[in-house]
Design a protein around this motif. Sequence first.
Motif, PDB file in Angstrom:
ATOM      1  N   ASP A 135       0.843  -1.190   0.000  1.00 26.30           N
ATOM      2  CA  ASP A 135       0.000   0.000   0.000  1.00 26.30           C
ATOM      3  C   ASP A 135       0.884   1.247   0.000  1.00 26.30           C
ATOM      4  O   ASP A 135       2.054   1.192   0.402  1.00 26.30           O
ATOM      5  CB  ASP A 135      -0.915   0.026   1.226  1.00 26.30           C
ATOM      6  CG  ASP A 135      -2.028   1.053   1.060  1.00 26.30           C
ATOM      7  OD1 ASP A 135      -2.493   1.252  -0.078  1.00 26.30           O
ATOM      8  OD2 ASP A 135      -2.432   1.667   2.056  1.00 26.30           O
ATOM      9  N   HIS A 177       0.450   5.781   0.489  1.00 25.63           N
ATOM     10  CA  HIS A 177      -0.353   6.999   0.630  1.00 25.63           C
ATOM     11  C   HIS A 177       0.592   8.193   0.588  1.00 25.63           C
ATOM     12  O   HIS A 177       1.740   8.096   1.023  1.00 25.63           O
ATOM     13  CB  HIS A 177      -1.117   7.015   1.966  1.00 25.63           C
ATOM     14  CG  HIS A 177      -2.268   6.065   2.000  1.00 25.63           C
ATOM     15  ND1 HIS A 177      -3.544   6.412   1.646  1.00 25.63           N
ATOM     16  CD2 HIS A 177      -2.326   4.747   2.331  1.00 25.63           C
ATOM     17  CE1 HIS A 177      -4.349   5.368   1.777  1.00 25.63           C
ATOM     18  NE2 HIS A 177      -3.641   4.336   2.194  1.00 25.63           N
ATOM     19  N   HIS A 215      -2.631  -1.241   6.289  1.00 25.50           N
ATOM     20  CA  HIS A 215      -3.384  -1.615   5.087  1.00 25.50           C
ATOM     21  C   HIS A 215      -2.677  -2.749   4.338  1.00 25.50           C
ATOM     22  O   HIS A 215      -3.329  -3.670   3.836  1.00 25.50           O
ATOM     23  CB  HIS A 215      -3.559  -0.414   4.164  1.00 25.50           C
ATOM     24  CG  HIS A 215      -4.470   0.631   4.739  1.00 25.50           C
ATOM     25  ND1 HIS A 215      -4.820   1.785   4.070  1.00 25.50           N
ATOM     26  CD2 HIS A 215      -5.115   0.698   5.936  1.00 25.50           C
ATOM     27  CE1 HIS A 215      -5.630   2.510   4.823  1.00 25.50           C
ATOM     28  NE2 HIS A 215      -5.809   1.873   5.965  1.00 25.50           N
TER      29      HIS A 215
END
Length: 162
Positions: free
Chosen positions: A11, A13, A45
């Motif tokens: 993941d 971000h 995540h």
Amino acid sequence: MVTTRIGLGFDSHRFVRGRPLVLGGVKIPFEFGLDGHSDADALVHAIIDALLGATGRGNIGERFPDTDPAYAGADSCTLLGEVWRELAADGWRVVNVDTVVVTSRPRLAPYVGPMRCRLGSTLGVAAERICVKPKTREGLPREIGLGGVAAEAVILLDCPRD
Ligand code: MG
């Protein structure tokens, strides 16, 4: 008879102003947080996706849609605990979790211990079965590590009665 399964999760971000930085379930003082619908904890995540992948149960986007207001600002460790309770009820146990967190800043080393503790307690295993390895981007494109956080997780599960 013991069945073992391995799962992989990834993941990322990007950094934004005005949000707290949460990684591995630990709040880290920093001038930026991560952008996302929940608390945007990229490490958690990745672990959730590894768990879902190992057990053939889809992915985090299907389980916790970012269009669902119920998950706005959600504590990702709470979501991890929800997934884990479902797996544990089916007899799955964590053998170990290994992870890499890529970011150039802030320095994560002081927070690795608390992350391992929180992740271990969420997954019902000792912290020594959870590994968190911070890495800087070193030579990778600017988008990776400098403008946000990327995380990878590998998880090994076993199930004595599968
Ligand atoms: Mg995410």
